[in-house]
Design a protein around this motif. Structure first.
Motif, mmCIF file in Angstrom:
data_model
loop_
_atom_site.group_PDB
_atom_site.id
_atom_site.type_symbol
_atom_site.label_atom_id
_atom_site.label_comp_id
_atom_site.label_asym_id
_atom_site.label_seq_id
_atom_site.Cartn_x
_atom_site.Cartn_y
_atom_site.Cartn_z
ATOM 1 N N GLN A 7 1.019 -1.249 0.103
ATOM 2 C CA GLN A 7 -0.135 -0.119 0.054
ATOM 3 C C GLN A 7 1.016 1.242 -0.112
ATOM 4 O OE1 GLN A 7 -3.651 0.378 -0.024
ATOM 5 N NE2 GLN A 7 -3.055 2.345 -0.253
ATOM 6 N N ALA A 20 -3.559 7.185 -2.736
ATOM 7 C CA ALA A 20 -3.223 5.982 -2.332
ATOM 8 C C ALA A 20 -3.571 5.142 -3.360
ATOM 9 C CB ALA A 20 -4.122 5.436 -1.216
ATOM 10 N N LEU A 34 -2.024 0.592 -4.689
ATOM 11 C CA LEU A 34 -1.492 -0.476 -4.596
ATOM 12 C C LEU A 34 -0.415 -0.846 -5.335
ATOM 13 C CD1 LEU A 34 -4.365 -3.398 -3.683
ATOM 14 C CD2 LEU A 34 -2.528 -2.018 -1.913
#
Length: 127
Positions: free
Chosen positions: A102, A110, A112
């Protein structure tokens, strides 16, 4: 999430068997892996947490989640890399690891960063 990876992160993995820490008679096979995370984007990113899925040859699955890596939440500037080494113990001579980090960009986005599956294998086990 889409199936493509538009994220500005490249992840390279090098895994190796640790014979000196393994006890085959006790079904203990130790591996180290070195991960290099390269920021190919144009803003700094911080690694916030990790998620690993570790699968051995008996199809036993262990999930590991936690903050950062090796006790750190590194900030990786554009064009720079962060490298660390960690380890895993399996009950079999072969297994796989995969997962994701993350991340958060300097602008607050944000995302992944996927870690493609890689093999943990005692030398001579796979052809």
């Amino acid at each position: 999430m889409t199936s493509s990876n538009p994220q500005p992160i490249r992840i390279d993995v090098h895994a190796r068997y640790l014979a000196e820490q393994s006890v085959p008679d006790a079904q203990r096979y130790a591996f180290a892996y070195t991960i290099t995370i390269t920021n190919t984007g144009d803003e700094s990113v911080r690694l916030l947490s990790r998620h690993w899925v570790i699968t051995d040859a008996n199809n036993q699955i262990k999930e590991v989640r936690g903050d950062g890596v090796v006790g750190e939440q590194p900030l990786i500037p554009p064009g720079h890399s962060y490298e660390y080494t960690s380890g895993a113990i399996l009950e079999t001579q072969v297994g796989t690891m995969e997962g994701s980090y993350q991340m958060r960009s300097a602008s607050g986005r944000a995302f992944l960063a996927p870690i493609a599956p890689f093999i943990l294998s005692k030398p001579g086990t796979l052809h």
